[in-house]
Design an enzyme around this catalytic site. Structure first.
Site, short mmCIF file in Angstrom:
data_model
loop_
_atom_site.label_atom_id
_atom_site.label_comp_id
_atom_site.label_asym_id
_atom_site.label_seq_id
_atom_site.Cartn_x
_atom_site.Cartn_y
_atom_site.Cartn_z
CG ASP A 1 -2.37 0.15 0.88
OD1 ASP A 1 -2.69 1.14 0.20
OD2 ASP A 1 -3.18 -0.70 1.28
CG ASP B 1 -5.20 5.12 0.83
OD1 ASP B 1 -6.13 4.30 0.90
OD2 ASP B 1 -5.18 6.18 1.48
CD GLU C 1 -9.07 4.06 -1.86
OE1 GLU C 1 -10.04 3.66 -1.21
OE2 GLU C 1 -8.05 4.57 -1.34
CG HIS D 1 -8.97 -2.07 3.51
ND1 HIS D 1 -8.71 -2.09 2.16
CD2 HIS D 1 -8.66 -0.82 3.92
CE1 HIS D 1 -8.27 -0.91 1.78
NE2 HIS D 1 -8.22 -0.11 2.84
CG ASP D 2 -11.50 1.35 2.99
OD1 ASP D 2 -11.26 1.30 4.21
OD2 ASP D 2 -10.77 1.95 2.17
#
Length: 559
Positions: free
Chosen positions: A98, A199, A254, A327-328
């Site tokens: 990440d 991210d 993202e 994860h979100d």
């Protein structure tokens, strides 16, 4: 056909804190991941994406980074990381990290320096506005509730934080920021890391002047002013030119609030920016106009329209990422199918869809087991900063407890963060002590140990899906045709690559639905490659609830 290894790969996302504890402290760690590498190899995945493992105060579970070049001691050491990287490479798998560079932790050395004075060289590493305590610079709402601005009295200034106040946004207009980020990226790539998941990467460029959203009262999300901003492509091209081009790696950004046409600017074959992005259009089919907590029933026909649009618009000029959870996001079964009576069929159905479309499939840990959402009764059982802040914000506004909890049960991020369910042992085989976040009680019925040798399990089906995709190039590179865009229950599409044809039909309902196929498809010439139920007696039998079938035909060749 522009072939690339990352197009032909399957990615497995790990949330390290919740994957496997190896040192008996109730928190997942690098040693735990290392101990499970053979499980991942046997699943058939090619790439492991790790959520942040960097040194962090963990206000946002690692997405608030204190030191980009150190490992959080909770997870292990740099030596542990090197062992993990070697372990993956020895098994023929790759590692994606990440990259969180829209913001840092407020405990990062850069921000600590920035707080000292307006004249400090690091002050301009962040975004500041002059002001007074009683007048916010604008009406932007944080993604984690409240204003995006935090006042610092001794400076007489506010700093910007799109997320929590402990996550100040970096000022990408400052060339020293970009230089520092590029140096850090090379640090990891030179260690042998195989790519980055970036991210909130389309947040880097903000609109000059930070204007308020007009015509609204109170705080409001101001996406138009900090997503896909005026300099975003300049920044990404600079990262590519100065760093990424020197390595054979995979990048995925993202990028909320992008259309397929905007996506081409990020992932176009000639753009020299990113390999693929995570788009969120399909994640908003059960959200109202305000934000994700604004719950509405999901629209299946709209969902198909979105998925198919991304398939056809990017074909030949860019690349998709294929995902339904991370994860979100909450677990997908209760959201897009059925997490009760038809849980097993639903898990296989959703997996079939994501592995038979054009794009790189992503599996979020536990998805291959059919894990489901959790329903903790008390807000004190939740750890996610977004969830906790939402509860405090809505409670202060008088919203009843039950109404807030219902929103959390449907969309809360801790749904995806409960410990991985390895076995029926206490704490689901994740740890031998109380985990950092409660185990979902469903582990007694849903766990890897029970599924390991069950040929009808979700796990076994995922292994087959992954192998099928590796064996038939049509699922990777074939073009896409939505055959039944308006059907209220069926999603039927065709993939074509040269002399190969695949026809996929999915029943997204709890009812038996008559079979349908295009007139030009002669099913007598096709074989069923895969079905999530017992094979039908005839190719055109009615589809059972949540049934998925994959048909295949190759002209003048072996099938």
């Amino acid at each position: 056909m522009n072939k690339q290894w990352w197009k032909e790969s399957v990615v497995y996302q790990i949330y390290p804190r919740s994957f496997q504890d190896s040192n008996h402290d109730g928190i997942g760690d690098l040693g735990g991941i290392l101990n499970r590498l053979d499980y991942l190899k046997n699943l058939g995945v090619d790439i492991v994406w790790l959520c942040p493992i960097y040194d962090s105060p963990n206000v946002d579970n690692g997405y608030d980074i204190r030191n980009y070049e150190e490992i959080l001691d909770t997870f292990g050491t740099m030596e542990d990381f090197d062992k993990l990287l070697d372990g993956l490479h020895d098994r023929g798998m790759k590692l994606v990290m990440d990259l969180v560079v829209n913001h840092t932790s407020d405990q990062h050395a850069w921000f600590q320096e920035a707080l000292k004075s307006r004249d400090n060289p690091y002050h301009d590493y962040y975004i500041w506005q002059d002001g007074t305590p009683d007048q916010l610079p604008n009406n932007w709402e944080s993604h984690f509730s409240g204003s995006v601005w935090e006042y610092v009295p001794h400076l007489g200034q506010y700093y910007l934080h799109i997320f929590s106040k402990q996550q100040p946004d970096l000022n990408w207009k400052n060339p020293e920021v970009r230089k520092s980020v590029k140096k850090m990226m090379r640090f990891w790539l030179d260690k042998g890391v195989d790519g980055f998941r970036m991210d909130t990467i389309n947040f880097l460029s903000k609109t000059d002047g930070y204007p308020s959203v007009e015509g609204v009262e109170g705080l409001v999300r101001a996406h138009r002013y900090y997503q896909n901003g005026p300099l975003i492509h300049d920044y990404l091209k600079e990262l590519y030119r100065d760093v990424l081009v020197d390595y054979d790696i995979m990048t995925v950004g993202e990028t909320p609030n992008v259309s397929p046409e905007v996506a081409k600017l990020y992932v176009g074959n000639d753009r020299e920016e990113l390999n693929m992005i995570f788009q969120f259009e399909h994640m908003a089919v059960d959200s109202g106009p305000r934000n994700k907590w604004d719950l509405i029933p999901w629209n299946f026909v709209k969902f198909k329209e979105i998925m198919s649009k991304w398939q056809t618009t990017l074909h030949g000029c860019g690349w998709n990422s294929l995902y339904l959870s991370n994860h979100d996001q909450p677990r997908p079964l209760g959201r897009f199918a059925d997490d009760g009576v038809y849980r097993v069929q639903s898990a296989k159905l959703l997996g079939t869809m994501t592995h038979t479309m054009e794009g790189t499939p992503y599996i979020y840990q536990g998805e291959e087991l059919g894990m489901v959402n959790v329903r903790f009764s008390d807000i004190s059982d939740y750890q996610d900063v977004q969830t906790v802040n939402l509860y405090a914000d809505l409670s202060a506004k008088g919203v009843p407890h039950a109404e807030i909890m219902q929103k959390i049960y449907v969309k809360g991020r801790d749904n995806a963060r409960t410990p991985m369910q390895w076995s029926r042992d206490r704490f689901a085989g994740f740890s031998d002590v109380q985990p950092w976040l409660g185990v979902n009680p469903s582990y007694l019925a849903i766990n890897a140990a029970d599924q390991e040798n069950d040929p009808n399990s979700v796990l076994a089906y995922y292994r087959t899906l992954i192998q099928m995709r590796k064996c038939y190039s049509v699922f990777v590179y074939g073009d896409f045709q939505d055959c039944l865009p308006e059907h209220p229950q069926l999603y039927a599409y065709r993939r074509t690559l040269g002399d190969e044809q695949a026809f996929v039909i999915l029943n997204f309902s709890n009812q038996e639905v008559p079979f349908w196929s295009p007139d030009e498809i002669n099913l007598d010439r096709y074989k069923i490659l895969l079905c999530n139920e017992e094979l039908p007696q005839n190719n055109n039998e009615a589809l059972r609830p949540y049934e998925a079938r994959v048909y295949y035909y190759k002209e003048d060749g072996d099938q």
